[in-house]
Design an enzyme around this catalytic site. Structure first.
Site, mmCIF file in Angstrom:
data_model
loop_
_atom_site.group_PDB
_atom_site.id
_atom_site.type_symbol
_atom_site.label_atom_id
_atom_site.label_comp_id
_atom_site.label_asym_id
_atom_site.label_seq_id
_atom_site.Cartn_x
_atom_site.Cartn_y
_atom_site.Cartn_z
ATOM 1 C CG HIS A 1 37.415 36.951 43.694
ATOM 2 N ND1 HIS A 1 36.591 37.306 43.588
ATOM 3 C CD2 HIS A 1 37.105 35.232 42.773
ATOM 4 C CE1 HIS A 1 35.299 37.263 41.526
ATOM 5 N NE2 HIS A 1 35.930 36.099 41.903
ATOM 6 C CG HIS B 1 36.415 40.155 48.217
ATOM 7 N ND1 HIS B 1 36.002 38.818 48.545
ATOM 8 C CD2 HIS B 1 36.417 41.016 46.735
ATOM 9 C CE1 HIS B 1 36.008 38.106 46.971
ATOM 10 N NE2 HIS B 1 36.383 38.728 46.366
ATOM 11 N N GLY C 1 33.306 48.901 40.632
ATOM 12 C CA GLY C 1 31.560 49.346 39.877
ATOM 13 C C GLY C 1 30.623 49.209 39.679
ATOM 14 N N GLY D 1 35.948 41.373 36.889
ATOM 15 C CA GLY D 1 37.427 42.238 36.238
ATOM 16 C C GLY D 1 37.774 43.975 36.662
ATOM 17 C CG MET E 1 38.257 36.909 39.319
ATOM 18 S SD MET E 1 37.889 38.491 39.285
ATOM 19 C CE MET E 1 38.763 38.994 41.317
ATOM 20 C CG MET F 1 41.213 40.275 39.027
ATOM 21 S SD MET F 1 41.180 41.884 38.447
ATOM 22 C CE MET F 1 39.286 42.391 39.318
ATOM 23 C CG MET G 1 31.907 36.119 39.959
ATOM 24 S SD MET G 1 32.922 37.554 40.375
ATOM 25 C CE MET G 1 32.172 38.732 40.428
ATOM 26 N N GLY H 1 32.576 46.567 47.329
ATOM 27 C CA GLY H 1 33.726 47.685 46.942
ATOM 28 C C GLY H 1 33.149 48.954 46.839
ATOM 29 C CG ASP I 1 38.164 41.162 43.409
ATOM 30 O OD1 ASP I 1 37.839 39.967 44.168
ATOM 31 O OD2 ASP I 1 37.441 42.385 44.451
ATOM 32 C CB SER J 1 35.771 44.252 47.227
ATOM 33 O OG SER J 1 37.431 44.201 46.798
ATOM 34 C CG ASP K 1 32.615 39.442 44.276
ATOM 35 O OD1 ASP K 1 32.424 40.732 43.854
ATOM 36 O OD2 ASP K 1 33.611 39.149 43.787
ATOM 37 N N GLY K 2 29.002 41.924 43.247
ATOM 38 C CA GLY K 2 29.685 42.716 42.004
ATOM 39 C C GLY K 2 28.962 43.216 42.275
HETATM 40 C C1 DX5 Z 1 35.287 42.423 40.447
HETATM 41 C C2 DX5 Z 1 35.144 41.679 41.676
HETATM 42 C C3 DX5 Z 1 35.076 42.625 43.339
HETATM 43 C C4 DX5 Z 1 35.334 43.919 43.410
HETATM 44 C C5 DX5 Z 1 33.786 44.259 43.547
HETATM 45 O O1 DX5 Z 1 35.819 41.278 39.448
HETATM 46 O O2 DX5 Z 1 35.830 40.313 42.356
HETATM 47 O O3 DX5 Z 1 35.137 41.491 44.340
HETATM 48 O O4 DX5 Z 1 35.760 44.422 43.400
HETATM 49 O O5 DX5 Z 1 33.462 45.562 43.274
HETATM 50 P P1 DX5 Z 1 31.788 46.024 43.135
HETATM 51 O O6 DX5 Z 1 31.341 46.312 45.089
HETATM 52 O O7 DX5 Z 1 32.302 47.865 43.625
HETATM 53 O O8 DX5 Z 1 31.207 45.678 42.799
HETATM 54 ZN ZN ZN Z 2 36.333 39.466 44.089
#
Ligand code: DX5
Ligand code: ZN
Length: 220
Positions: free
Chosen positions: A67, A34, A146, A143, A69, A38, A138, A198, A36, A9, A176-177
């Site tokens: 993705h 990936h 980490g 959002g 959001m 937002m 998820m 990520g 993201d 990500s 994801d996450g």
């Molecule tokens: C969070 C995102 C994820 C995020 C994951 O809202 O949708 O894709 O980048 O990051 P890590 O792997 O650090 O949890």
């Molecule tokens: Zn994501």
């Protein structure tokens, strides 16, 4: 199940060195990128628009896993597909006419995914599942990168996998996450196909080696 894939990500990438970091994940064997998106409404954070997808498309051949959001994703999917998205995932919680939107994404030539927040049960997908290329579960509240993996997410994958078997369908199951070297292998056993990572990738001192290690773990 489908072949296991790793999707770094870019939310956690160093944007001042984006090209180098993409080259590193490609070298490590990443399968997808990936991205993201937002909007500061659906989630309490803002990131990128279609321009980042266009920029990534110009520097990488990896399929772009977008993705969304965002609220009212129906107003933006065309732009993201035109910019180069291969897969577009929209949140179940963000749109009223999900079936119409999934058909629209597919008719524009992209693969369609539906994302579920941690509190949304997989049972809401029962009717739409045969129309989906991917389900994105998820495993943190969306959002931010980490965050800590929510342990109940593993059981949710198993539940979704059983539902797919019962309906005779086989969409990609993406998680994801909070995914990293400590939980990737167990999640593969639970039924995850596409692993988003990520912080575990871009926060590591050796990006390419970490991608390679994660891929080894999920393919074993
Ligand atoms: C969070 C995102 C994820 C995020 C994951 O809202 O949708 O894709 O980048 O990051 P890590 O792997 O650090 O949890
Ligand atoms: Zn994501």
């Amino acid at each position: 199940m489908n072949a296991a894939m790793l999707a770094p990500s870019i939310l956690s990438a160093d944007l001042t060195r984006l090209r180098d970091q993409i080259i590193a994940v490609e070298k490590g064997g990443a399968d997808l990128l990936h991205v993201d998106i937002m909007d500061g409404h659906f989630v309490p954070n803002m990131t990128f628009g279609p321009n980042i997808v266009r920029a990534l498309k110009s520097i990488s051949n990896l399929p772009l896993d977008v993705h969304l959001m965002i609220e009212r994703p129906e107003n933006y999917v065309d732009e993201f597909i035109e910019a180069g998205a291969s897969i577009v995932s929209v949140h179940y919680e963000a749109t009223v006419h999900l079936h119409r939107l999934v058909q629209r994404i597919r008719s524009k030539g992209a693969k369609a995914g539906v994302a579920l927040n941690p509190a949304t049960p997989v049972s809401v997908l029962e009717e739409i599942l045969p129309d989906l290329d991917m389900v994105l579960l998820m495993s943190v509240n969306p959002g931010f990168g980490g965050q800590k993996f929510i342990p109940a997410s593993a059981a949710k994958v198993e539940k979704l996998r059983a539902m797919c078997d019962r309906l005779g369908v086989n969409p990609l199951i993406e998680m994801d996450g909070g995914i990293g070297v400590d939980n990737a292998k167990d999640l593969r056993r639970a039924g995850v196909d596409v692993f988003v990572a990520g912080n575990a990738v871009f926060g590591a001192p050796q990006i390419a080696a970490t991608v390679d290690l994660l891929r080894t773990l999920i393919q074993a």
